[in-house]
Design a protein around this motif. Structure first.
Motif, short mmCIF file in Angstrom:
data_model
loop_
_atom_site.label_atom_id
_atom_site.label_comp_id
_atom_site.label_asym_id
_atom_site.label_seq_id
_atom_site.Cartn_x
_atom_site.Cartn_y
_atom_site.Cartn_z
N GLY A 106 87.83 -40.98 -39.11
CA GLY A 106 89.07 -40.40 -39.26
C GLY A 106 90.16 -41.28 -38.28
N LEU A 107 89.76 -42.58 -37.93
CA LEU A 107 90.66 -43.33 -37.06
C LEU A 107 91.52 -44.41 -37.99
CD1 LEU A 107 88.17 -44.25 -34.35
CD2 LEU A 107 90.07 -42.69 -34.21
N GLU A 108 92.81 -44.30 -37.84
CA GLU A 108 93.50 -45.06 -38.42
C GLU A 108 94.48 -46.22 -37.94
OE1 GLU A 108 96.33 -44.97 -42.83
OE2 GLU A 108 95.72 -43.15 -41.79
N PHE A 109 94.01 -47.20 -37.80
CA PHE A 109 94.70 -48.50 -37.41
C PHE A 109 96.09 -48.93 -38.19
CE2 PHE A 109 90.81 -50.76 -34.98
CZ PHE A 109 90.81 -49.47 -34.17
N PRO A 110 97.12 -48.97 -37.60
CA PRO A 110 98.21 -49.58 -38.22
C PRO A 110 98.05 -50.87 -38.30
CG PRO A 110 98.69 -49.44 -35.93
CD PRO A 110 97.27 -48.74 -36.08
N GLU A 111 99.24 -51.60 -39.42
CA GLU A 111 99.16 -53.15 -39.69
C GLU A 111 99.06 -53.94 -38.53
OE1 GLU A 111 100.03 -55.26 -43.77
OE2 GLU A 111 101.74 -54.12 -42.80
N LEU A 123 94.16 -44.57 -30.06
CA LEU A 123 94.41 -43.76 -31.10
C LEU A 123 93.88 -42.23 -30.69
CD1 LEU A 123 92.97 -46.06 -34.00
CD2 LEU A 123 95.26 -45.34 -33.66
N LYS A 128 89.23 -51.42 -41.03
CA LYS A 128 90.14 -50.22 -41.03
C LYS A 128 89.73 -49.21 -41.95
CE LYS A 128 94.69 -48.92 -42.30
NZ LYS A 128 96.06 -49.44 -42.79
N GLU A 129 89.15 -49.56 -43.04
CA GLU A 129 88.86 -48.83 -44.15
C GLU A 129 87.68 -47.91 -43.70
OE1 GLU A 129 88.21 -50.89 -47.60
OE2 GLU A 129 90.40 -51.30 -47.85
N HIS A 130 86.71 -48.56 -43.03
CA HIS A 130 85.29 -48.04 -42.55
C HIS A 130 85.66 -46.93 -41.48
CE1 HIS A 130 81.12 -47.61 -41.23
NE2 HIS A 130 81.55 -47.76 -39.85
N LYS A 143 88.63 -45.28 -40.98
CA LYS A 143 89.28 -44.21 -41.46
C LYS A 143 88.22 -43.15 -42.12
CE LYS A 143 92.91 -42.73 -44.26
NZ LYS A 143 94.11 -43.18 -45.40
N LYS A 144 87.36 -43.80 -42.89
CA LYS A 144 86.33 -43.14 -43.72
C LYS A 144 85.37 -42.38 -42.60
CE LYS A 144 82.66 -43.57 -47.22
NZ LYS A 144 82.10 -44.28 -48.16
#
Length: 275
Positions: A253-258, A213, A245-247, A249-250
């Motif tokens: 700023g890392l966002e895992f895809p599904e 990422l 995932k939510e943690h 990102k919050k």
């Protein structure tokens, strides 16, 4: 090479090829003065550290010689074990850190490392070097450093690898892993076994995913049918993966895809199955 300054019996500053260098060797500075030639057969290490020279010289003058010698032996062993040269800054960073840690231990202070389990898992080779250092310090200085300090040594060594990230990035990666484990433990109401294969596989996967990422490299993919099956069959583990995932990102700023959540779900489920 002529001596410009004697720092201690084993370390001198010399002028060589119009460069100021720090030279180390057993007894190399004993009974020596400015302007004396040094004996080349006594030279064990030579450093050219540019703007860091003054800081290194100050350390070499103020820290116990025994601490400096132990730190240098650890650095040499690490370079051989890893098969790569370490960044020259480690001669300042590790030496300074190690001497301060030893002083704290001698005064009865407790050394803690809340990321110890994560460091052991993420940086296994460096941790093994830290274990070797623990034995060396006991043998040379009769000081028993705790396992928590092994973790700190491992971080310094990993950070000093020429291609590795900064200390901040290294600690961040270990902290992320710790937070993920806490999410899993709280969600499943379990205690993760840090020595288990399922834990090792999870951290290896998370480490790869985070690096991908951050660098923009491709992540694992998964077909829609398999994703639907995982969400249905391992629903609770998938909910846990969503929390992770939510943690991330919050907080980072890392966002895992599904598709990545599916793989994390499988690792979470394996941890639960192997308890």
């Amino acid at each position: 090479m002529k001596i410009k300054k004697v720092l201690n019996n084993n370390t001198v500053v010399v002028s060589d090829d119009h460069l100021e260098k720090i030279v180390m060797g057993s007894g190399i500075g004993f009974n020596k003065r400015k302007g004396d030639e040094i004996q080349k057969d006594k030279v064990e290490k030579i450093f050219v550290m540019a703007e860091e020279n003054e800081r290194f010289q100050e350390l070499l003058k103020t820290l116990p010689v025994s601490h400096i010698e132990v730190a240098e032996e650890i650095i040499s062993y690490a370079e051989v074990s890893l098969g790569v040269p370490l960044n020259t800054h480690i001669h300042i960073a590790l030496t300074d850190h190690l001497s301060f840690a030893i002083e704290r231990i001698e005064k009865g202070f407790t050394i803690e490392n809340k990321l110890l389990n994560e460091i052991k898992a993420l940086y296994q080779k460096e941790y093994e070097i830290g274990q070797w250092a623990q034995k060396l310090i006991k043998e040379r200085l009769n000081i028993a450093i705790p396992d928590d300090e092994i973790g700190h040594i491992a971080l310094h060594i990993h950070t000093a690898k020429e291609q590795s990230n900064s200390m901040e990035s290294t600690i961040k990666q270990a902290a992320i892993l710790k937070e993920i484990i806490e999410i899993i433990e709280n969600h499943l109401h379990v205690k993760v076994q840090y020595e288990s294969i399922s834990y090792q596989r999870l951290i290896a996967h998370i480490r790869f995913a985070i690096q991908a990422l951050e660098t923009g490299d491709p992540l694992h993919t998964i077909d829609g049918e398999m994703l639907s099956l995982i969400k249905l069959k391992y629903h609770d583990s998938y909910i846990c993966a969503l929390k992770i995932k939510e943690h991330l990102k919050k907080e980072y700023g890392l966002e895992f895809p599904e598709s990545e959540l599916a793989y994390i779900s499988l690792h979470v489920q394996n941890i639960f199955n192997n308890l």
